[in-house]
Design an enzyme around this catalytic site. Structure first.
Site, PDB file in Angstrom:
ATOM      1  N   ASP A  13      -3.618  -0.967  -7.970  1.00 38.69           N
ATOM      2  CA  ASP A  13      -3.064  -2.252  -8.425  1.00 38.69           C
ATOM      3  C   ASP A  13      -3.997  -3.426  -8.178  1.00 38.69           C
ATOM      4  O   ASP A  13      -3.558  -4.549  -7.913  1.00 38.69           O
ATOM      5  CB  ASP A  13      -1.695  -2.510  -7.760  1.00 38.69           C
ATOM      6  CG  ASP A  13      -0.726  -1.376  -8.015  1.00 38.69           C
ATOM      7  OD1 ASP A  13      -0.790  -0.805  -9.116  1.00 38.69           O
ATOM      8  OD2 ASP A  13       0.078  -1.062  -7.120  1.00 38.69           O
ATOM      9  N   LYS A  16      -6.929  -3.605 -12.532  1.00 46.01           N
ATOM     10  CA  LYS A  16      -7.840  -2.867 -13.416  1.00 46.01           C
ATOM     11  C   LYS A  16      -7.490  -3.095 -14.884  1.00 46.01           C
ATOM     12  O   LYS A  16      -8.377  -3.272 -15.719  1.00 46.01           O
ATOM     13  CB  LYS A  16      -7.774  -1.360 -13.094  1.00 46.01           C
ATOM     14  CG  LYS A  16      -8.199  -1.040 -11.662  1.00 46.01           C
ATOM     15  CD  LYS A  16      -8.011   0.430 -11.329  1.00 46.01           C
ATOM     16  CE  LYS A  16      -6.566   0.873 -11.241  1.00 46.01           C
ATOM     17  NZ  LYS A  16      -5.803   0.295 -10.121  1.00 46.01           N
ATOM     18  N   GLY A  40       0.194   2.026 -13.421  1.00 43.55           N
ATOM     19  CA  GLY A  40       0.844   0.954 -14.167  1.00 43.55           C
ATOM     20  C   GLY A  40      -0.174  -0.158 -14.289  1.00 43.55           C
ATOM     21  O   GLY A  40      -0.499  -0.809 -13.302  1.00 43.55           O
ATOM     22  N   HIS A  41      -0.756  -0.316 -15.455  1.00 41.48           N
ATOM     23  CA  HIS A  41      -1.822  -1.300 -15.662  1.00 41.48           C
ATOM     24  C   HIS A  41      -1.277  -2.445 -16.522  1.00 41.48           C
ATOM     25  O   HIS A  41      -0.907  -2.237 -17.671  1.00 41.48           O
ATOM     26  CB  HIS A  41      -3.036  -0.646 -16.324  1.00 41.48           C
ATOM     27  CG  HIS A  41      -3.691   0.379 -15.444  1.00 41.48           C
ATOM     28  ND1 HIS A  41      -4.809   1.072 -15.805  1.00 41.48           N
ATOM     29  CD2 HIS A  41      -3.376   0.812 -14.196  1.00 41.48           C
ATOM     30  CE1 HIS A  41      -5.163   1.898 -14.817  1.00 41.48           C
ATOM     31  NE2 HIS A  41      -4.294   1.757 -13.839  1.00 41.48           N
ATOM     32  N   GLN A 225      -5.279   4.264 -10.083  1.00 39.79           N
ATOM     33  CA  GLN A 225      -5.157   4.270  -8.618  1.00 39.79           C
ATOM     34  C   GLN A 225      -6.378   3.565  -8.005  1.00 39.79           C
ATOM     35  O   GLN A 225      -6.944   2.702  -8.629  1.00 39.79           O
ATOM     36  CB  GLN A 225      -4.988   5.700  -8.066  1.00 39.79           C
ATOM     37  CG  GLN A 225      -3.659   6.349  -8.436  1.00 39.79           C
ATOM     38  CD  GLN A 225      -3.612   6.871  -9.850  1.00 39.79           C
ATOM     39  OE1 GLN A 225      -4.450   7.640 -10.271  1.00 39.79           O
ATOM     40  NE2 GLN A 225      -2.618   6.471 -10.617  1.00 39.79           N
TER      41      GLN A 225
HETATM   42  P1  GDP Z   1      -3.742  -2.243 -12.014  1.00 45.09           P
HETATM   43  O1  GDP Z   1      -2.858  -1.084 -11.727  1.00 45.09           O
HETATM   44  O2  GDP Z   1      -4.995  -2.210 -11.198  1.00 45.09           O
HETATM   45  O3  GDP Z   1      -4.026  -2.434 -13.473  1.00 45.09           O
HETATM   46  O4  GDP Z   1      -2.940  -3.535 -11.517  1.00 45.09           O
HETATM   47  P2  GDP Z   1      -1.376  -3.854 -11.791  1.00 45.09           P
HETATM   48  O5  GDP Z   1      -1.214  -4.280 -13.196  1.00 45.09           O
HETATM   49  O6  GDP Z   1      -0.529  -2.757 -11.289  1.00 45.09           O
HETATM   50  O7  GDP Z   1      -1.159  -5.044 -10.775  1.00 45.09           O
HETATM   51  C1  GDP Z   1      -1.889  -6.210 -10.860  1.00 45.09           C
HETATM   52  C2  GDP Z   1      -0.912  -7.369 -11.041  1.00 45.09           C
HETATM   53  O8  GDP Z   1      -1.581  -8.582 -10.841  1.00 45.09           O
HETATM   54  C3  GDP Z   1      -0.339  -7.454 -12.436  1.00 45.09           C
HETATM   55  O9  GDP Z   1       0.934  -8.019 -12.366  1.00 45.09           O
HETATM   56  C4  GDP Z   1      -1.303  -8.396 -13.137  1.00 45.09           C
HETATM   57  O10 GDP Z   1      -0.711  -9.059 -14.234  1.00 45.09           O
HETATM   58  C5  GDP Z   1      -1.610  -9.340 -12.039  1.00 45.09           C
HETATM   59  N1  GDP Z   1      -2.951  -9.947 -12.038  1.00 45.09           N
HETATM   60  C6  GDP Z   1      -4.132  -9.425 -12.420  1.00 45.09           C
HETATM   61  N2  GDP Z   1      -5.146 -10.266 -12.125  1.00 45.09           N
HETATM   62  C7  GDP Z   1      -4.573 -11.349 -11.552  1.00 45.09           C
HETATM   63  C8  GDP Z   1      -5.080 -12.561 -10.996  1.00 45.09           C
HETATM   64  O11 GDP Z   1      -6.283 -12.810 -10.959  1.00 45.09           O
HETATM   65  N3  GDP Z   1      -4.173 -13.423 -10.465  1.00 45.09           N
HETATM   66  C9  GDP Z   1      -2.844 -13.182 -10.474  1.00 45.09           C
HETATM   67  N4  GDP Z   1      -2.041 -14.080  -9.927  1.00 45.09           N
HETATM   68  N5  GDP Z   1      -2.324 -12.045 -10.961  1.00 45.09           N
HETATM   69  C10 GDP Z   1      -3.182 -11.144 -11.489  1.00 45.09           C
HETATM   70  P1  IMO Z   2      -2.556   2.054 -10.537  1.00 46.31           P
HETATM   71  O1  IMO Z   2      -3.444   2.781 -11.521  1.00 46.31           O
HETATM   72  C1  IMO Z   2      -0.758   2.004  -6.593  1.00 46.31           C
HETATM   73  C2  IMO Z   2       0.441   5.854  -4.895  1.00 46.31           C
HETATM   74  C3  IMO Z   2       1.913   6.131  -4.723  1.00 46.31           C
HETATM   75  C4  IMO Z   2       1.860   7.028  -3.513  1.00 46.31           C
HETATM   76  C5  IMO Z   2       0.599   7.845  -3.753  1.00 46.31           C
HETATM   77  C6  IMO Z   2       0.851   9.201  -4.377  1.00 46.31           C
HETATM   78  O2  IMO Z   2      -1.504   1.228 -11.178  1.00 46.31           O
HETATM   79  O3  IMO Z   2      -3.387   1.294  -9.553  1.00 46.31           O
HETATM   80  P2  IMO Z   2       1.528   9.978  -6.828  1.00 46.31           P
HETATM   81  O4  IMO Z   2       2.704   9.612  -7.696  1.00 46.31           O
HETATM   82  O5  IMO Z   2       0.216   9.641  -7.442  1.00 46.31           O
HETATM   83  O6  IMO Z   2       1.581  11.374  -6.342  1.00 46.31           O
HETATM   84  O7  IMO Z   2       1.695   9.054  -5.508  1.00 46.31           O
HETATM   85  O8  IMO Z   2      -0.205   7.065  -4.601  1.00 46.31           O
HETATM   86  N1  IMO Z   2       0.053   5.474  -6.276  1.00 46.31           N
HETATM   87  C7  IMO Z   2      -0.310   4.236  -6.637  1.00 46.31           C
HETATM   88  N2  IMO Z   2      -0.319   3.085  -5.929  1.00 46.31           N
HETATM   89  N3  IMO Z   2      -1.182   2.015  -7.864  1.00 46.31           N
HETATM   90  C8  IMO Z   2      -1.200   3.151  -8.577  1.00 46.31           C
HETATM   91  O9  IMO Z   2      -1.764   3.236  -9.798  1.00 46.31           O
HETATM   92  C9  IMO Z   2      -0.708   4.328  -7.978  1.00 46.31           C
HETATM   93  N4  IMO Z   2      -0.558   5.605  -8.398  1.00 46.31           N
HETATM   94  C10 IMO Z   2      -0.109   6.284  -7.339  1.00 46.31           C
HETATM   95  O10 IMO Z   2       2.635   4.948  -4.471  1.00 46.31           O
HETATM   96  O11 IMO Z   2       1.643   6.259  -2.357  1.00 46.31           O
HETATM   97 MG    MG Z   3      -0.896  -0.705 -11.131  1.00 46.47          MG
END
Ligand code: GDP
Ligand code: IMO
Ligand code: MG
Length: 438
Positions: A13, A16, A40-41, A225
């Site tokens: 998270d 990416k 979840g991107h 991840q």
């Molecule tokens: P990913 O899994 O690495 O793609 O990241 P996620 O989407 O799960 O989580 C990142 C969260 O931060 C999402 O809600 C994005 O919309 C948000 N986000 C990304 N870059 C920024 C930033 O620079 N500032 C803020 N406030 N939110 C951001």
């Molecule tokens: P993105 O791509 C954050 C964590 C789960 C758990 C561990 C194992 O959005 O960054 P799994 O379901 O893969 O067997 O769970 O990994 N986990 C993540 N945490 N971002 C993710 O993906 C994750 N995908 C799995 O919470 O701790």
């Molecule tokens: Mg994510």
């Protein structure tokens, strides 16, 4: 002919999706090479939010090819739901801009049931998985009992293989986990149907990616991840079941390792983790809560509140070194606005011994004590800033300090969720002409 891998340098998270979406403007092909719908991107375009789980984050740009590689664990039900969801949001998705590897392993209903049941079994030792069937599916792949996307396309073969799989899985579900067995005919109908639906997307994606690269196309590899959740390099057993960094690209995308030219890590200006497991710089107090609220730190896949804490120099330095990162990107810098002081974890106390490198030799980093340093914060809202020079002095100092401590150049900053809320830190493009083998 650059090829760039972008991976998470913390526990997932890191932002990416947002970064890949921005870089995809200059790319031709975007490839997911591992993980599954546990990811979840989030991508925000002019205020409109899209959450991608299996489909690469280049899909919002017309004309880009998005590839789900062989190393991805594909839940066809989740994939089809995602295609339909994007179409409902006005995004065109068809066999020309979304490609699915025939060799990718399939996540079935039984994998998700067993994922949930295994977590119950583990009790207090649970991993806190996303429940998407990731571990059980990769386990079957390694045990050579898994089914692949190509198996969905031939009903006779699917029946034979699914029957064999369900014989074992139903025994485990009923005898070990106390659950109802799954009905073969019902499962067969569901997955054969999904196979038919997905047929237009399926191909030899490894060859497609290699050909595109050879033709001079720009190829981006999108990690899911993060490095600290890597099956080998992460905080085992509190990890996911795949190789999340640059090392996963070759096998997971079918791309020769020597052709990967650039590697970029992503890390937040602080740190989060969702699920169980060690997180030395976690803040259980009001500051952690404040980060959660300001950063809206709730899981994009499961909605769980993310655990929040401070930037951990040891973890990120380790992740970047391990993956050979040429540079890294700091996201969510805006979230720290308003903190009088910002803490950063720069060492661990391990039973009285001070450690300044990630302790990969310890069986369990749960019990290390973080040693923090404190830097001055800033008050200004920085979400509208687009030039490094326009940031408050304390923010610039924080970034320069992180760069110096981590020891790898920071190539970009992100100051908000929207596609355009970025601050470049180098005049060279991240994708494009400046590429070249290192
Ligand atoms: P990913 O899994 O690495 O793609 O990241 P996620 O989407 O799960 O989580 C990142 C969260 O931060 C999402 O809600 C994005 O919309 C948000 N986000 C990304 N870059 C920024 C930033 O620079 N500032 C803020 N406030 N939110 C951001
Ligand atoms: P993105 O791509 C954050 C964590 C789960 C758990 C561990 C194992 O959005 O960054 P799994 O379901 O893969 O067997 O769970 O990994 N986990 C993540 N945490 N971002 C993710 O993906 C994750 N995908 C799995 O919470 O701790
Ligand atoms: Mg994510």
């Amino acid at each position: 002919m650059p090829s760039v891998c972008v991976f998470g340098a913390q526990w997932g998270d890191e932002g990416k999706g947002k970064i890949i979406d921005g870089m995809a403007r200059d790319a031709d092909v975007v490839v997911r090479y591992q993980g599954g719908a546990n990811a979840g991107h989030t991508v925000v375009v002019q205020g409109k939010k899209y959450v991608l789980h299996l489909i690469p984050s280049g899909i919002l740009h017309p004309g880009k090819v998005n590839v789900i590689g062989t190393g991805v664990a594909v839940d066809p039900l989740a994939l089809w739901g995602e295609v339909e969801g994007l179409r409902a949001q006005g995004v065109a998705v068809d066999g020309s801009n979304l490609r699915l590897s025939a060799g990718a392993h399939v996540i079935f209903e039984h994998h998700k049931r067993i994922d949930a049941a295994a977590e119950r079994w583990r009790g207090l030792g649970r991993i806190g998985t996303t429940g998407r069937g990731i571990g059980p599916s990769y386990a079957d792949r390694a045990a050579r009992t898994g089914l692949r996307v190509c198996d969905l396309l031939d009903t006779a073969r699917l029946r034979e293989r699914l029957q064999a799989a369900l014989a074992e899985k139903n025994a485990a579900l009923t005898a070990v986990h106390g659950e109802e067995p799954l009905d073969l005919d019902e499962q067969l109908a569901r997955y054969a149907g999904l196979g038919e639906t997905l047929r237009p997307f399926v191909g030899d994606t490894g060859r497609e990616v290699r050909r595109a690269y050879a033709d001079g196309k720009l190829v981006l590899f999108e990690g899911a991840q993060g490095a600290m959740l890597d099956i080998d390099a992460g905080t085992y057993p509190f990890v996911t079941s795949s190789h999340t960094g640059a090392a996963g690209v070759a096998a997971g995308a079918g791309f020769p390792p020597r052709d990967l030219e650039r590697v970029i890590g992503i890390a937040k200006a602080y740190c989060t983790r969702v699920g169980e497991g060690p997180f030395p710089s976690e803040d259980h107090g009001p500051d952690g809560e404040r980060i959660r609220v300001a950063g809206n730190e709730y899981g994009a896949t499961t909605g769980r509140p993310r655990r929040c804490g401070w930037f951990d120099v040891l973890a990120v330095r380790y992740a970047l070194e391990l993956n050979g990162a040429d540079g890294w990107i700091v996201t969510n810098l805006d979230v720290l606005s308003g903190f009088k002081e910002i803490r950063v974890c720069t060492a661990y106390d391990v039973g009285g011994e001070r450690r300044t490198e990630w302790p990969a030799d310890l069986p369990d980093v749960e019990h290390v004590k973080p040693i923090h340093e404190t830097l001055p914060g800033w008050d200004e809202d920085i979400t509208g800033v687009r030039e490094f020079a326009d940031l408050p002095q304390a923010a610039r100092d924080y970034v320069a300090w992180l760069e110096q401590r981590v020891g790898t150049p920071i190539v970009m900053l992100s100051v908000g969720p929207d596609r355009d809320q970025v601050i470049p830190r180098t005049s060279a493009p991240l994708v494009g002409a400046a590429g070249g083998r290192r």
